[in-house]
Design a protein around this motif. Structure first.
Motif, short mmCIF file in Angstrom:
data_model
loop_
_atom_site.label_atom_id
_atom_site.label_comp_id
_atom_site.label_asym_id
_atom_site.label_seq_id
_atom_site.Cartn_x
_atom_site.Cartn_y
_atom_site.Cartn_z
N LEU A 185 3.92 -21.59 1.31
CA LEU A 185 2.57 -21.75 0.76
C LEU A 185 2.14 -20.51 0.00
O LEU A 185 1.64 -20.61 -1.14
N VAL A 186 2.31 -19.33 0.58
CA VAL A 186 1.86 -18.12 -0.11
C VAL A 186 2.72 -17.81 -1.32
O VAL A 186 2.23 -17.23 -2.29
N SER A 187 3.96 -18.23 -1.31
CA SER A 187 4.80 -18.08 -2.50
C SER A 187 4.26 -18.95 -3.64
O SER A 187 4.21 -18.52 -4.80
N CYS A 188 3.83 -20.14 -3.32
CA CYS A 188 3.22 -21.03 -4.32
C CYS A 188 1.93 -20.42 -4.85
O CYS A 188 1.65 -20.46 -6.06
N ILE A 189 1.12 -19.85 -3.95
CA ILE A 189 -0.11 -19.18 -4.36
C ILE A 189 0.23 -18.03 -5.31
O ILE A 189 -0.41 -17.87 -6.36
N ILE A 211 0.58 -9.74 -0.88
CA ILE A 211 0.94 -10.66 0.20
C ILE A 211 1.81 -9.89 1.18
O ILE A 211 2.83 -9.32 0.79
N ILE A 212 1.38 -9.86 2.43
CA ILE A 212 2.15 -9.22 3.50
C ILE A 212 2.66 -10.35 4.38
O ILE A 212 1.89 -10.97 5.11
N ASP A 213 3.94 -10.63 4.29
CA ASP A 213 4.54 -11.73 5.03
C ASP A 213 5.24 -11.22 6.28
O ASP A 213 5.67 -10.06 6.33
N ASP A 214 5.32 -12.07 7.27
CA ASP A 214 6.04 -11.78 8.52
C ASP A 214 5.47 -10.59 9.27
O ASP A 214 6.22 -9.82 9.89
N LEU A 215 4.15 -10.43 9.26
CA LEU A 215 3.55 -9.37 10.04
C LEU A 215 3.81 -9.64 11.52
O LEU A 215 3.51 -10.71 12.01
N GLY A 216 4.37 -8.65 12.19
CA GLY A 216 4.70 -8.80 13.60
C GLY A 216 6.18 -8.91 13.86
O GLY A 216 6.62 -8.86 15.00
N VAL A 217 6.97 -9.03 12.81
CA VAL A 217 8.43 -9.14 12.95
C VAL A 217 9.10 -7.79 12.73
O VAL A 217 10.18 -7.52 13.25
N GLU A 218 8.42 -6.91 11.99
CA GLU A 218 9.00 -5.61 11.62
C GLU A 218 9.15 -4.70 12.83
O GLU A 218 8.46 -4.85 13.83
N SER A 219 10.05 -3.75 12.70
CA SER A 219 10.21 -2.71 13.72
C SER A 219 8.95 -1.86 13.75
O SER A 219 8.36 -1.58 12.71
N MET A 220 8.58 -1.45 14.93
CA MET A 220 7.42 -0.57 15.08
C MET A 220 7.93 0.87 15.02
O MET A 220 8.56 1.34 15.96
N LEU A 221 7.67 1.52 13.91
CA LEU A 221 8.10 2.90 13.71
C LEU A 221 6.93 3.82 14.03
O LEU A 221 5.85 3.70 13.44
N ARG A 222 7.16 4.71 14.96
CA ARG A 222 6.11 5.61 15.42
C ARG A 222 5.53 6.42 14.26
O ARG A 222 6.27 6.97 13.45
N ASN A 223 4.23 6.47 14.19
CA ASN A 223 3.49 7.20 13.17
C ASN A 223 3.72 6.66 11.75
O ASN A 223 3.37 7.35 10.78
N ILE A 224 4.28 5.47 11.64
CA ILE A 224 4.50 4.90 10.31
C ILE A 224 3.92 3.50 10.20
O ILE A 224 3.07 3.24 9.35
N THR A 225 4.35 2.58 11.04
CA THR A 225 4.00 1.17 10.87
C THR A 225 2.49 0.94 10.90
O THR A 225 1.92 0.41 9.94
N HIS A 263 -7.52 -8.15 -3.33
CA HIS A 263 -7.19 -9.31 -2.49
C HIS A 263 -5.88 -9.12 -1.74
O HIS A 263 -4.91 -8.60 -2.29
N THR A 264 -5.88 -9.58 -0.48
CA THR A 264 -4.70 -9.48 0.38
C THR A 264 -4.55 -10.76 1.17
O THR A 264 -5.52 -11.29 1.70
N ILE A 265 -3.32 -11.25 1.23
CA ILE A 265 -2.97 -12.38 2.09
C ILE A 265 -1.97 -11.87 3.11
O ILE A 265 -1.01 -11.19 2.76
N ILE A 266 -2.20 -12.21 4.37
CA ILE A 266 -1.31 -11.79 5.45
C ILE A 266 -0.84 -13.03 6.19
O ILE A 266 -1.65 -13.91 6.51
N CYS A 267 0.46 -13.10 6.46
CA CYS A 267 1.04 -14.21 7.23
C CYS A 267 1.67 -13.66 8.50
O CYS A 267 2.37 -12.66 8.47
N THR A 268 1.41 -14.36 9.60
CA THR A 268 1.97 -13.92 10.88
C THR A 268 2.21 -15.10 11.80
O THR A 268 1.55 -16.14 11.68
N ASN A 269 3.15 -14.91 12.72
CA ASN A 269 3.40 -15.88 13.78
C ASN A 269 2.62 -15.52 15.04
O ASN A 269 2.61 -16.27 16.01
N LEU A 270 1.99 -14.35 15.04
CA LEU A 270 1.34 -13.84 16.23
C LEU A 270 -0.11 -14.34 16.35
O LEU A 270 -0.79 -14.50 15.33
N SER A 271 -0.56 -14.51 17.56
CA SER A 271 -1.95 -14.84 17.83
C SER A 271 -2.80 -13.60 17.62
O SER A 271 -2.27 -12.48 17.54
#
Length: 155
Positions: A31-35, A80-94, A111-119
């Protein structure tokens, strides 16, 4: 229909951010790719990045002293920030980088669109209150929950 209407009025949308939440495989990224394609056709700049890609860009900034990609994340008309929550958590960076980008974009009315699988609860556990407060603000963010089953599943 909601996405088409949003694209038609871009950049004069009611909210600067849209947060898509849904299970894996329900079509958020599609969907966000279409947008993105629609907004590009209107003549605006769009960057479609994964959260992991943002980490990589920050590491490149640190290691190579090359801030060009980070600058693009901040300056494009739609990020567009896709897959938020899947990336590695890098200390003092992420978390710090995500905060920096989101705060800059809000302050500069980008404008920003964020996609995530997380609640929302899982997002707050992972990124903290400062991030979640900014990406879920009723003033700035439209929350779109995408329901359904994994479209890639054979079962």
């Amino acid at each position: 229909n909601t996405a088409v209407k949003w694209c038609d009025v871009f950049p004069d949308t009611k909210k600067l951010q849209t947060l898509f939440i849904g299970a894996t495989g329900v079509g958020k990224s599609y969907l966000v790719s279409c947008i993105a394609h629609h907004i590009i056709r209107k003549g605006y700049s769009v960057i479609n990045a994964t959260a992991s890609g943002i980490n990589e860009a920050k590491l490149k900034t640190i290691n190579d002293r090359d801030n060009s990609t980070m600058g693009l994340f901040k300056s494009c008309d739609l990020l567009i920030i896709d897959d938020l929550g899947v990336e590695s958590m890098l200390r003092n960076i992420t978390v710090e980088t995500l905060y920096e980008i989101i705060e800059y974009r809000l302050a500069n009315k980008k404008h920003t669109i964020i996609c995530t699988n997380l609640s929302m609860t899982k997002l707050q556990e992972r990124y903290g209150y400062r991030i979640v407060s900014r990406i879920s603000s009723a003033k700035n963010t439209a929350l779109m929950q995408i329901l359904g089953k994994d479209l890639r599943s054979l079962v």
